[in-house]
Scaffold this motif. Structure first.
Motif, PDB file in Angstrom:
ATOM      1  N   ARG A  97       2.492  13.058   2.456  1.00  0.00           N
ATOM      2  CA  ARG A  97       3.460  12.120   3.039  1.00  0.00           C
ATOM      3  C   ARG A  97       3.918  11.136   1.971  1.00  0.00           C
ATOM      4  NH1 ARG A  97       4.654  12.840   8.440  1.00  0.00           N
ATOM      5  NH2 ARG A  97       6.400  11.775   7.499  1.00  0.00           N
ATOM      6  N   HIS A  98       5.172  10.795   2.006  1.00  0.00           N
ATOM      7  CA  HIS A  98       5.716   9.812   1.077  1.00  0.00           C
ATOM      8  C   HIS A  98       6.108   8.586   1.886  1.00  0.00           C
ATOM      9  CE1 HIS A  98       6.907  12.967  -2.160  1.00  0.00           C
ATOM     10  NE2 HIS A  98       5.714  13.168  -1.662  1.00  0.00           N
ATOM     11  N   ASP A 127       8.118   5.916  -7.107  1.00  0.00           N
ATOM     12  CA  ASP A 127       6.693   5.693  -7.347  1.00  0.00           C
ATOM     13  C   ASP A 127       6.433   4.516  -8.289  1.00  0.00           C
ATOM     14  OD1 ASP A 127       7.765   6.930  -9.555  1.00  0.00           O
ATOM     15  OD2 ASP A 127       6.139   8.384  -9.795  1.00  0.00           O
ATOM     16  N   ALA A 132       0.842  -1.196   0.000  1.00  0.00           N
ATOM     17  CA  ALA A 132       0.000   0.000   0.000  1.00  0.00           C
ATOM     18  C   ALA A 132       0.876   1.244   0.000  1.00  0.00           C
ATOM     19  CB  ALA A 132      -0.907   0.014   1.234  1.00  0.00           C
ATOM     20  N   LEU A 133       0.269   2.350  -0.395  1.00  0.00           N
ATOM     21  CA  LEU A 133       0.904   3.663  -0.362  1.00  0.00           C
ATOM     22  C   LEU A 133       0.179   4.514   0.658  1.00  0.00           C
ATOM     23  CD1 LEU A 133       1.070   4.302  -4.211  1.00  0.00           C
ATOM     24  CD2 LEU A 133       2.859   3.360  -2.752  1.00  0.00           C
ATOM     25  N   SER A 134       0.846   5.559   1.125  1.00  0.00           N
ATOM     26  CA  SER A 134       0.202   6.473   2.054  1.00  0.00           C
ATOM     27  C   SER A 134      -0.968   7.164   1.363  1.00  0.00           C
ATOM     28  CB  SER A 134       1.199   7.522   2.543  1.00  0.00           C
ATOM     29  OG  SER A 134       0.524   8.522   3.278  1.00  0.00           O
ATOM     30  N   PRO A 135      -2.126   7.206   1.998  1.00  0.00           N
ATOM     31  CA  PRO A 135      -3.261   7.905   1.394  1.00  0.00           C
ATOM     32  C   PRO A 135      -3.117   9.425   1.490  1.00  0.00           C
ATOM     33  CG  PRO A 135      -3.869   7.016   3.528  1.00  0.00           C
ATOM     34  CD  PRO A 135      -2.463   6.542   3.243  1.00  0.00           C
ATOM     35  N   ASP A 136      -2.189   9.897   2.315  1.00  0.00           N
ATOM     36  CA  ASP A 136      -1.948  11.323   2.490  1.00  0.00           C
ATOM     37  C   ASP A 136      -0.960  11.796   1.426  1.00  0.00           C
ATOM     38  OD1 ASP A 136      -1.307  13.880   3.282  1.00  0.00           O
ATOM     39  OD2 ASP A 136      -0.813  13.351   5.353  1.00  0.00           O
ATOM     40  N   ALA A 137      -1.409  12.653   0.519  1.00  0.00           N
ATOM     41  CA  ALA A 137      -0.555  13.110  -0.585  1.00  0.00           C
ATOM     42  C   ALA A 137       0.656  13.894  -0.100  1.00  0.00           C
ATOM     43  CB  ALA A 137      -1.372  13.964  -1.544  1.00  0.00           C
TER      44      ALA A 137
END
Length: 190
Positions: A41-42, A170, A34-39
């Motif tokens: 935060r990386h 990414d 998964a990736l952070s849902p907060d744009a």
């Protein structure tokens, strides 16, 4: 089509595993789930945790370079902050000259900055930044970024250096986590 996909996947694994030949630690292959849902935060979530020998602060690598470090580790999963996160900084050195500096995340997935270099410092566009190994967190000499711009404003005491990460932060589905035998890791850098 399936065979072609499988062969491409094997080639990616081989490249990933060959990239850590010089790192004196045992790598653990982890899948990004998964990736952070907060744009702003990386960060990424991995499918490995303490049951696989992972601990907070361990470096996360791709075949092309350093990606980040673990910041939260559960029994079967973990979270890693990427080097481009605005809250992350790491010690680097210019591969060509050995100059040491601190590269900071900007919140832009394709950009790091070095802010406090004297304006007369010998750093050039195209220079490779590698991990310095200072602090004991990251393996020495692992690629981090390539310098894309050096700006010196007239009369300024410091240059502003911008660099692009060597890893495609990414892209990809798998990473390596460097697992050292020592439990004496420094606190995670931020």
């Amino acid at each position: 089509q399936r065979l072609s996909s499988a062969l491409a996947e094997v080639a990616r694994y081989r490249t990933l595993l060959n990239s850590v030949r010089d790192v004196e630690a045992e790598p653990v292959v982890a899948r990004i789930t998964a990736l952070s849902p907060d744009a702003a935060r990386h960060s990424i979530i991995l499918d490995k945790g303490t049951s696989d020998g992972l601990r907070e602060g361990q470096p996360v690598l791709s075949a092309e370079g350093l990606m980040g470090q673990l910041v939260l580790v559960g029994e079967r999963s973990s979270a890693a902050i990427l080097i481009t996160d605005g809250a992350h900084a790491l010690p680097v050195e210019v591969n060509r000259s050995g100059l040491r500096a601190v590269a900071e995340g900007t919140g832009d997935i394709n950009r790091l900055v070095i802010k406090h270099l004297p304006s007369a410092t010998d750093i050039r566009v195209g220079d490779l930044l590698v991990s310095s190994g200072l602090g004991g967190r990251f393996p020495h000499g692992y690629p981090v970024a390539r310098v894309t711009d050096v700006t010196v404003s007239p009369g300024a005491a410091f240059a502003l250096v911008q660099a692009a990460p060597t890893s495609a932060l990414d892209r990809g589905r798998h990473v390596l986590v460097v697992v050292r035998e020592s439990d004496d890791l420094p606190e995670p850098e931020a």
